[in-house]
Design a protein around this motif. Structure first.
Motif, PDB file in Angstrom:
ATOM      1  N   ARG A 161     -31.685 -73.514  45.772  1.00 34.94           N
ATOM      2  CA  ARG A 161     -32.728 -74.107  46.617  1.00 34.94           C
ATOM      3  C   ARG A 161     -33.919 -74.563  45.779  1.00 34.94           C
ATOM      4  O   ARG A 161     -34.805 -75.243  46.285  1.00 34.94           O
ATOM      5  N   VAL A 162     -33.935 -74.175  44.513  1.00 35.44           N
ATOM      6  CA  VAL A 162     -34.997 -74.579  43.588  1.00 35.44           C
ATOM      7  C   VAL A 162     -34.389 -75.399  42.464  1.00 35.44           C
ATOM      8  O   VAL A 162     -33.486 -74.938  41.759  1.00 35.44           O
ATOM      9  N   THR A 163     -34.877 -76.619  42.300  1.00 36.43           N
ATOM     10  CA  THR A 163     -34.494 -77.461  41.179  1.00 36.43           C
ATOM     11  C   THR A 163     -35.672 -77.520  40.217  1.00 36.43           C
ATOM     12  O   THR A 163     -36.713 -78.100  40.546  1.00 36.43           O
ATOM     13  N   LEU A 164     -35.524 -76.884  39.057  1.00 38.86           N
ATOM     14  CA  LEU A 164     -36.585 -76.915  38.044  1.00 38.86           C
ATOM     15  C   LEU A 164     -36.254 -78.008  37.040  1.00 38.86           C
ATOM     16  O   LEU A 164     -35.160 -78.046  36.472  1.00 38.86           O
ATOM     17  N   HIS A 165     -37.221 -78.882  36.800  1.00 33.82           N
ATOM     18  CA  HIS A 165     -37.072 -79.934  35.791  1.00 33.82           C
ATOM     19  C   HIS A 165     -38.190 -79.804  34.774  1.00 33.82           C
ATOM     20  O   HIS A 165     -39.371 -79.944  35.120  1.00 33.82           O
ATOM     21  N   ALA A 166     -37.832 -79.486  33.538  1.00 39.60           N
ATOM     22  CA  ALA A 166     -38.798 -79.437  32.432  1.00 39.60           C
ATOM     23  C   ALA A 166     -38.601 -80.693  31.587  1.00 39.60           C
ATOM     24  O   ALA A 166     -37.508 -80.925  31.057  1.00 39.60           O
ATOM     25  N   ASP A 167     -39.638 -81.493  31.445  1.00 38.82           N
ATOM     26  CA  ASP A 167     -39.519 -82.767  30.732  1.00 38.82           C
ATOM     27  C   ASP A 167     -38.985 -82.595  29.313  1.00 38.82           C
ATOM     28  O   ASP A 167     -38.153 -83.381  28.850  1.00 38.82           O
ATOM     29  N   ASP A 168     -39.478 -81.536  28.636  1.00 44.12           N
ATOM     30  CA  ASP A 168     -39.080 -81.385  27.236  1.00 44.12           C
ATOM     31  C   ASP A 168     -37.601 -81.016  27.097  1.00 44.12           C
ATOM     32  O   ASP A 168     -36.927 -81.411  26.138  1.00 44.12           O
ATOM     33  N   GLU A 169     -37.066 -80.276  28.049  1.00 47.19           N
ATOM     34  CA  GLU A 169     -35.659 -79.916  28.005  1.00 47.19           C
ATOM     35  C   GLU A 169     -34.755 -81.069  28.444  1.00 47.19           C
ATOM     36  O   GLU A 169     -33.668 -81.266  27.905  1.00 47.19           O
ATOM     37  N   ALA A 170     -35.225 -81.832  29.443  1.00 42.95           N
ATOM     38  CA  ALA A 170     -34.407 -82.916  29.990  1.00 42.95           C
ATOM     39  C   ALA A 170     -34.516 -84.188  29.158  1.00 42.95           C
ATOM     40  O   ALA A 170     -33.694 -85.093  29.307  1.00 42.95           O
ATOM     41  N   GLY A 171     -35.529 -84.244  28.310  1.00 40.83           N
ATOM     42  CA  GLY A 171     -35.722 -85.435  27.495  1.00 40.83           C
ATOM     43  C   GLY A 171     -36.314 -86.606  28.248  1.00 40.83           C
ATOM     44  O   GLY A 171     -36.193 -87.758  27.826  1.00 40.83           O
TER      45      GLY A 171
END
Length: 317
Positions: A161-171
C-alpha cells in the motif's frame, strides 16, 4: 498574537530522518488540547516574531498531544533552523490552535496520497484515520533519498500500500502521470510536498473533477506576483473606516500601517491565517489556498497577497 493562543511544552523530540525532527507538544498542566482533524496544521510562535505553520502528523483522535514533523530547510528564514538547533525537551512556546484547509472527504470511496519529503506529515495523520475507518488507500512517497524518508518504520507494515520512490536509487524522478493514469475514476487525490510535485500532480489529474483533487501548499503555488496592480480602497465594515491601498502595498500592510491588528503569518498566501470575509467587491485572488470554486464565490480572500479587481472592497473587519 491571537487571543486564543495556547502555551505548550515540548515533551519529546525525535530525529525521525535526515534533517527531520518530530516534536511532541503537550499542555504543561495536562489539559486536553483542542480537537483537530487529519490535514490540520498549527502555528508555532517562535522568537523574534517568527510564526511558522506545521502540519499535525499524529492520530487525530488524540487530545493529549500535538505532534509536528519539521524538515530543516536549506533556505530557512529562521523557523526550521530554530526548531532543529534551539528547541529542546522542556521548552515552552506559544501555539495557535489547529486549522484545517486540507480536510479528508468523509465519503471518498478510495484515496491516493502523494507525499513529497516533509509533505508526509499531514498524509500520515490521514492514513491513520483511513486505517481506523477501514477505508482503502495507497501512498506514493517520493523523496530524494531513503535516509530523508520520515515515518518509514510505521509505514513498513503496510507493505504494497506504500510505494516509496527515492530519486537517487531510481536514477530519476517518479512517473507521476503513469501512477495517476492507473487510478479509478472515483479516486480522491491528496498531495503535499514541494511545488514541482504539486504542479506535476495537478497536470496529471486534469481529467478528474476538481473536487476529487486536493492540495496542501507550503510554498506559493506560483512565484509571488511582481506586478503590483492598481490602487483601490478598502472599507472596514465594523468600524466604517475606509483606507486607500496603493499599488505597491498589500491590504495587510495598509491595515498594519494604520495600527490595526490582524492575524497573519506566512505573508505568501499559503497558510490562510489572514483569511477575511468579503462583503462587497471582487477580489483578485493570488493565494495558494482557495479552490477555483471558492475563488469564484468571492466570499473570502487572503489579504496578505490578494488584491481587488473592483475599485472598492468591503471587508468584515
Amino acid at each position: 498574537m491571537p487571543d486564543e493562543v495556547l502555551t505548550l511544552q515540548v515533551t519529546d523530540r525525535v530525529a525521525e530522518a535526515k534533517d527531520v525532527v518530530v516534536l511532541e507538544l503537550r499542555s504543561p498542566t495536562g489539559e486536553l488540547l483542542p480537537a483537530f482533524s487529519p490535514g490540520a496544521h498549527i502555528e508555532l510562535h517562535l522568537p523574534d516574531g517568527l510564526v511558522r505553520q506545521y502540519s499535525l502528523c499524529n492520530d487525530a483522535q488524540e487530545r493529549h498531544r500535538y505532534c509536528v514533523g519539521v524538515g530543516l530547510s536549506p533556505t530557512s528564514r529562521g523557523g526550521s533552523r530554530h526548531v532543529h538547533q534551539v528547541l529542546r525537551v522542556g521548552d515552552r512556546l506559544q501555539v495557535s490552535p489547529p486549522r484545517n484547509h486540507f480536510p479528508l472527504v468523509p465519503d471518498a470511496p478510495e484515496l491516493v496520497f502523494f507525499a513529497g519529503g516533509i509533505g508526509i506529515t499531514p498524509i500520515w495523520s490521514m492514513i491513520q484515520r483511513c486505517q481506523a475507518n477501514g477505508r482503502p488507500w495507497h501512498l506514493y512517497y517520493l523523496v530524494r533519498s531513503r535516509e530523508r524518508a520520515a515515518f518509514m518504520q510505521v509505514l513498513a507494515p503496510f507493505g504494497e500500500r506504500v510505494t516509496l520512490h527515492a530519486d537517487d536509487e531510481a536514477g530519476g524522478l517518479f512517473d507521476i502521470a503513469g501512477a495517476v493514469g492507473r487510478q479509478a475514476a472515483n479516486v480522491h487525490f491528496y498531495t503535499c510536498g514541494p511545488a514541482p510535485l504539486m504542479l506535476a500532480v495537478e497536470a496529471a489529474t486534469r481529467r478528474f473533477p476538481e473536487h476529487q483533487v486536493h492540495f496542501e501548499w507550503f510554498t506559493p503555488r506560483h512565484e509571488l506576483h511582481t506586478e503590483t496592480g492598481r490602487p483601490f480602497t478598502v472599507k472596514l465594515a465594523r468600524s466604517g473606516q475606509t483606507l486607500e491601498v496603493p499599488a505597491d502595498k498589500s491590504i495587510l500592510q495598509v491595515l498594519e500601517a494604520n495600527g490595526l491588528r490582524v492575524e497573519s503569518s506566512c505573508r505568501e498566501g499559503t497558510c490562510a491565517s489572514c483569511e477575511t470575509c468579503v462583503l462587497e467587491g471582487t477580489p483578485e485572488h493570488r493565494d495558494s489556498v482557495l479552490s477555483a470554486a471558492e475563488r469564484s464565490r468571492n466570499e473570502v480572500m487572503m489579504i496578505c497577497v490578494s488584491r481587488a479587481l473592483s475599485p472598492h472592497l468591503v471587508l468584515d473587519l
